[in-house]
Scaffold this motif. Structure first.
Motif, short mmCIF file in Angstrom:
data_model
loop_
_atom_site.label_atom_id
_atom_site.label_comp_id
_atom_site.label_asym_id
_atom_site.label_seq_id
_atom_site.Cartn_x
_atom_site.Cartn_y
_atom_site.Cartn_z
N TRP A 141 0.86 -1.19 0.00
CA TRP A 141 0.00 0.00 0.00
C TRP A 141 0.88 1.22 0.00
CZ3 TRP A 141 -4.97 0.68 3.17
CH2 TRP A 141 -5.81 -0.42 2.99
N HIS A 142 0.48 2.22 -0.75
CA HIS A 142 1.11 3.53 -0.68
C HIS A 142 -0.03 4.52 -0.47
CE1 HIS A 142 2.76 7.30 -2.52
NE2 HIS A 142 3.65 7.01 -1.61
N THR A 143 0.02 5.27 0.61
CA THR A 143 -1.06 6.23 0.89
C THR A 143 -0.50 7.63 1.11
OG1 THR A 143 -1.00 5.78 3.27
CG2 THR A 143 -2.54 4.49 1.97
N ILE A 144 -1.27 8.59 0.66
CA ILE A 144 -0.99 9.99 0.91
C ILE A 144 -2.25 10.55 1.55
CG2 ILE A 144 -0.46 12.24 -0.10
CD1 ILE A 144 0.82 10.67 -2.46
N ALA A 145 -2.12 11.07 2.76
CA ALA A 145 -3.30 11.55 3.50
C ALA A 145 -3.10 13.00 3.92
CB ALA A 145 -3.54 10.69 4.73
N LYS A 146 -4.21 13.72 3.97
CA LYS A 146 -4.21 15.11 4.41
C LYS A 146 -5.42 15.31 5.30
CE LYS A 146 -2.81 19.48 3.55
NZ LYS A 146 -1.54 20.03 3.65
N ASP A 147 -5.20 15.93 6.46
CA ASP A 147 -6.28 16.21 7.40
C ASP A 147 -6.59 17.70 7.40
OD1 ASP A 147 -6.55 13.60 8.25
OD2 ASP A 147 -5.25 13.85 9.98
N TYR A 148 -7.89 18.00 7.46
CA TYR A 148 -8.35 19.38 7.60
C TYR A 148 -9.25 19.41 8.83
CZ TYR A 148 -6.89 19.53 2.72
OH TYR A 148 -6.16 19.44 1.57
N LYS A 149 -9.01 20.39 9.71
CA LYS A 149 -9.77 20.47 10.96
C LYS A 149 -10.28 21.88 11.18
CE LYS A 149 -6.94 16.97 13.22
NZ LYS A 149 -6.03 16.69 14.33
N SER A 150 -11.47 21.96 11.72
CA SER A 150 -12.01 23.22 12.22
C SER A 150 -12.72 22.90 13.53
CB SER A 150 -12.96 23.86 11.20
OG SER A 150 -14.19 23.17 11.19
N SER A 151 -13.35 23.88 14.12
CA SER A 151 -14.02 23.65 15.40
C SER A 151 -15.21 22.71 15.26
CB SER A 151 -14.46 24.97 16.01
OG SER A 151 -15.36 25.61 15.12
N SER A 152 -15.79 22.63 14.08
CA SER A 152 -16.99 21.80 13.92
C SER A 152 -16.86 20.72 12.85
CB SER A 152 -18.19 22.68 13.58
OG SER A 152 -17.94 23.36 12.36
N LEU A 153 -15.71 20.66 12.17
CA LEU A 153 -15.56 19.74 11.05
C LEU A 153 -14.17 19.12 11.05
CD1 LEU A 153 -16.58 18.77 8.14
CD2 LEU A 153 -15.46 20.83 7.31
N ARG A 154 -14.12 17.85 10.76
CA ARG A 154 -12.83 17.18 10.55
C ARG A 154 -12.95 16.39 9.25
NH1 ARG A 154 -9.50 12.79 14.11
NH2 ARG A 154 -7.74 12.76 12.70
N LEU A 155 -12.04 16.65 8.32
CA LEU A 155 -12.08 16.02 7.01
C LEU A 155 -10.73 15.37 6.75
CD1 LEU A 155 -13.91 15.85 4.43
CD2 LEU A 155 -12.60 17.79 3.58
N LYS A 156 -10.75 14.11 6.40
CA LYS A 156 -9.52 13.38 6.08
C LYS A 156 -9.63 12.91 4.63
CE LYS A 156 -6.51 10.20 8.25
NZ LYS A 156 -6.35 9.25 9.32
N VAL A 157 -8.69 13.35 3.81
CA VAL A 157 -8.67 12.97 2.40
C VAL A 157 -7.46 12.08 2.19
CG1 VAL A 157 -8.56 13.84 0.03
CG2 VAL A 157 -9.72 15.18 1.80
N ARG A 158 -7.68 10.92 1.58
CA ARG A 158 -6.58 9.96 1.42
C ARG A 158 -6.60 9.36 0.02
NH1 ARG A 158 -5.79 4.63 5.12
NH2 ARG A 158 -7.50 3.82 3.87
N HIS A 159 -5.43 9.33 -0.59
CA HIS A 159 -5.25 8.61 -1.86
C HIS A 159 -4.50 7.32 -1.52
CE1 HIS A 159 -4.45 7.81 -6.07
NE2 HIS A 159 -3.22 7.51 -5.70
N ALA A 160 -5.12 6.20 -1.81
CA ALA A 160 -4.50 4.91 -1.49
C ALA A 160 -4.26 4.13 -2.79
CB ALA A 160 -5.41 4.10 -0.57
N ASP A 161 -3.05 3.65 -2.93
CA ASP A 161 -2.64 2.88 -4.10
C ASP A 161 -2.22 1.51 -3.57
OD1 ASP A 161 -1.73 2.03 -6.54
OD2 ASP A 161 -0.10 3.48 -6.69
N ARG A 162 -2.97 0.45 -3.94
CA ARG A 162 -2.75 -0.88 -3.36
C ARG A 162 -2.46 -1.92 -4.43
NH1 ARG A 162 -7.65 1.18 -1.51
NH2 ARG A 162 -7.68 1.75 0.68
N TYR A 163 -1.70 -2.93 -4.01
CA TYR A 163 -1.48 -4.09 -4.88
C TYR A 163 -1.45 -5.34 -4.01
CZ TYR A 163 0.24 -7.15 -8.49
OH TYR A 163 0.36 -8.17 -9.39
#
Length: 150
Positions: free
Chosen positions: A71-93
């Motif tokens: 697996w190769h993953t690249i993840a980015k987290d975005y946070k605010s007082s009312s929202l948490r968003l995690k965006v991840r690109h996963a490349d698997r074999y």
């Protein structure tokens, strides 16, 4: 057993997960050397699924350990007082089935809405308005592509 390893010479962080049919209390020096040999023979290759490949015949070490998936993953987290968003690109074999996939995954947590929904006397219009505001924020900052098209 799960071990996180920083491979400085390959500019890569690796999570090694081993599974065995028998209970291991400690790895011998020979077993550790077999695992190191397997890791060191990996070749970075952005053109293959998972981002790593092994030279022909090197996907196993000592007949005892073998690579079953990458697996190769690249993840980015975005946070605010009312929202948490995690965006991840996963490349698997998966070496067992010879199949690979690349996915884009989004995990969203709406903190205030959850606490409001847990209250007994919440107004539906309030929750609806908060959802609209959060979705507008996500659309404006993450999904809208108008600026790419103009």
């Amino acid at each position: 057993m799960v071990i996180d390893i920083s491979c400085l010479d390959k500019n890569l962080d690796l999570r090694l997960m081993l599974s065995t049919k028998r209970i291991l209390t400690a790895l011998t020096d020979d077993e550790m050397q077999s695992i190191r040999s397997l890791i060191n023979s990996a070749v970075l290759d952005p053109d293959v699924k998972g981002g790593l490949r092994w030279p022909l015949g090197r996907t196993s070490s000592g007949g005892r350990y073998c690579v079953v998936g990458v697996w190769h993953t690249i993840a980015k987290d975005y946070k605010s007082s009312s929202l948490r968003l995690k965006v991840r690109h996963a490349d698997r074999y998966d070496f067992r089935t010879s199949t690979g996939e690349a996915t884009r995954e989004i995990n969203m947590k709406l903190k205030n809405i959850v606490s409001l929904l847990q209250e007994q006397e919440v107004e539906v219009s309030l929750v609806s308005e908060m959802l609209k505001d959060h979705l507008r924020l996500i659309w404006d900052h993450f999904l809208c592509c108008e600026h790419f098209l103009s």
